[in-house]
Design a protein around this motif. Sequence first.
Motif, mmCIF file in Angstrom:
data_model
loop_
_atom_site.group_PDB
_atom_site.id
_atom_site.type_symbol
_atom_site.label_atom_id
_atom_site.label_comp_id
_atom_site.label_asym_id
_atom_site.label_seq_id
_atom_site.Cartn_x
_atom_site.Cartn_y
_atom_site.Cartn_z
ATOM 1 N N GLU A 118 0.832 -1.202 0.000
ATOM 2 C CA GLU A 118 0.000 0.000 0.000
ATOM 3 C C GLU A 118 0.868 1.254 0.000
ATOM 4 O O GLU A 118 0.601 2.212 -0.740
ATOM 5 C CB GLU A 118 -0.916 -0.013 1.226
ATOM 6 C CG GLU A 118 -1.934 1.111 1.254
ATOM 7 C CD GLU A 118 -2.884 1.009 2.436
ATOM 8 O OE1 GLU A 118 -3.500 2.036 2.772
ATOM 9 O OE2 GLU A 118 -3.002 -0.095 3.017
ATOM 10 N N ALA A 119 1.923 1.244 0.813
ATOM 11 C CA ALA A 119 2.839 2.392 0.867
ATOM 12 C C ALA A 119 3.527 2.595 -0.479
ATOM 13 O O ALA A 119 3.781 3.734 -0.894
ATOM 14 C CB ALA A 119 3.876 2.180 1.964
ATOM 15 N N PHE A 120 3.827 1.508 -1.159
ATOM 16 C CA PHE A 120 4.475 1.570 -2.468
ATOM 17 C C PHE A 120 3.583 2.288 -3.482
ATOM 18 O O PHE A 120 4.031 3.187 -4.208
ATOM 19 C CB PHE A 120 4.778 0.143 -2.937
ATOM 20 C CG PHE A 120 5.358 0.049 -4.320
ATOM 21 C CD1 PHE A 120 6.662 0.432 -4.567
ATOM 22 C CD2 PHE A 120 4.596 -0.437 -5.372
ATOM 23 C CE1 PHE A 120 7.204 0.332 -5.843
ATOM 24 C CE2 PHE A 120 5.119 -0.536 -6.644
ATOM 25 C CZ PHE A 120 6.428 -0.152 -6.883
ATOM 26 N N ILE A 121 2.295 1.914 -3.527
ATOM 27 C CA ILE A 121 1.354 2.544 -4.458
ATOM 28 C C ILE A 121 1.130 4.007 -4.080
ATOM 29 O O ILE A 121 1.111 4.896 -4.944
ATOM 30 C CB ILE A 121 0.013 1.788 -4.472
ATOM 31 C CG1 ILE A 121 0.204 0.346 -4.952
ATOM 32 C CG2 ILE A 121 -0.996 2.512 -5.359
ATOM 33 C CD1 ILE A 121 0.662 0.210 -6.375
ATOM 34 N N LYS A 122 0.977 4.277 -2.797
ATOM 35 C CA LYS A 122 0.781 5.653 -2.344
ATOM 36 C C LYS A 122 1.962 6.531 -2.747
ATOM 37 O O LYS A 122 1.783 7.682 -3.162
ATOM 38 C CB LYS A 122 0.601 5.698 -0.824
ATOM 39 C CG LYS A 122 -0.732 5.185 -0.322
ATOM 40 C CD LYS A 122 -0.770 5.246 1.197
ATOM 41 C CE LYS A 122 -2.094 4.752 1.750
ATOM 42 N NZ LYS A 122 -2.101 4.743 3.233
ATOM 43 N N ASN A 123 3.155 5.992 -2.624
ATOM 44 C CA ASN A 123 4.356 6.745 -2.964
ATOM 45 C C ASN A 123 4.360 7.145 -4.437
ATOM 46 O O ASN A 123 4.702 8.279 -4.794
ATOM 47 C CB ASN A 123 5.594 5.909 -2.641
ATOM 48 C CG ASN A 123 6.888 6.655 -2.899
ATOM 49 O OD1 ASN A 123 7.085 7.767 -2.420
ATOM 50 N ND2 ASN A 123 7.775 6.045 -3.669
ATOM 51 N N ILE A 124 3.940 6.228 -5.296
ATOM 52 C CA ILE A 124 3.863 6.534 -6.731
ATOM 53 C C ILE A 124 2.844 7.640 -6.978
ATOM 54 O O ILE A 124 3.109 8.609 -7.707
ATOM 55 C CB ILE A 124 3.482 5.275 -7.530
ATOM 56 C CG1 ILE A 124 4.572 4.211 -7.402
ATOM 57 C CG2 ILE A 124 3.253 5.620 -9.004
ATOM 58 C CD1 ILE A 124 4.174 2.867 -7.956
ATOM 59 N N PHE A 125 1.669 7.502 -6.371
ATOM 60 C CA PHE A 125 0.605 8.483 -6.590
ATOM 61 C C PHE A 125 0.998 9.858 -6.051
ATOM 62 O O PHE A 125 0.672 10.887 -6.652
ATOM 63 C CB PHE A 125 -0.687 8.007 -5.933
ATOM 64 C CG PHE A 125 -1.325 6.825 -6.618
ATOM 65 C CD1 PHE A 125 -0.819 6.325 -7.809
ATOM 66 C CD2 PHE A 125 -2.437 6.210 -6.066
ATOM 67 C CE1 PHE A 125 -1.406 5.234 -8.444
ATOM 68 C CE2 PHE A 125 -3.037 5.124 -6.689
ATOM 69 C CZ PHE A 125 -2.515 4.631 -7.874
#
Length: 306
Positions: free
Chosen positions: A134-141
């Motif tokens: 989840e943190a990985f996707i949030k970081n991209i966004f």
Amino acid sequence: MNKNNFSIGIIGGTGIMGKFFESVFLRYGIKTFVWSRKSEESLESFCTTKNIDIIIVSVSIDVTEKIIAEIGTYISDNQCICDVTSVKIGPMNAMQKIGKPYFGMHPMFAPPLSGKMDGQNVIFCSGKNSQKQEAFIKNIFEKDNSHILESTAQEHDEIMSIVQGLSHFFDITFVQTLRARGLNLEKIFASRSPAYALKLMLSGRTLYQDSELYGNIQIQNSQNIKTLETFFTEAQKLFTTIKNKDLNSFNQIFNAQTKFLGKYAKRSQDESDIIIDYLANRILSKKGVENNNYKFDARDMLLKVS
């Protein structure tokens, strides 16, 4: 976190949102795979042979839970599932049942023309054993300048019953009423004020979308019925007041809602003034209209609002 830590697979990757997310991930160098019903490869093979770490389910709302249940029978315990539907209680429960890492998210926008997420909201619903993914996707966004919001599935669906359910319902019934009254549509458009022009635009925008998507948003969110029942109850009170020509009661109802909005009433006035002034100057003026055709530069208006 290294951007290459996780690979992503998008089920429904040839749809509008699937294509958009694929372009975002590829732009940041993320290894991304897509699958659709037209793919020659089976869904099982797609999920199990490509070392996909995060599987994003981006399909129609009414089949999301079915797809989640299907892929849950053969993905590994290390793979994470995420859905991007407009409802959350059902999909989150479905992902929880299969016992794999999961979380949910809801992009609050249609794919922007720019191809970027600048200023757009994305709601995340945390699941289980998926903090890193989840943190990985949030970081991209966040790198793409989106706004990240947190919510539970219950809270999300309750809020969406207003933001989407009630507002879309109003747009549809608003136009239904115009049609049922049998008034001349051309004269209605010709007589519009800038504020009313904005209402017509928003209703027209809703009805220009895909009926199946908007139907599923209405039908699949279990919170919509309660919200609409409340709407009908409150609408009946106002209708009775108007029918009885009771101005005192009308004032009480009107002022109670103004008080409830608080600072947002004045803020709405100020921000909508900018948009309405723009419409008056660029669309409703004689300079902006030629045989009912006009060019509308939304970017210019948004710059004024921001």
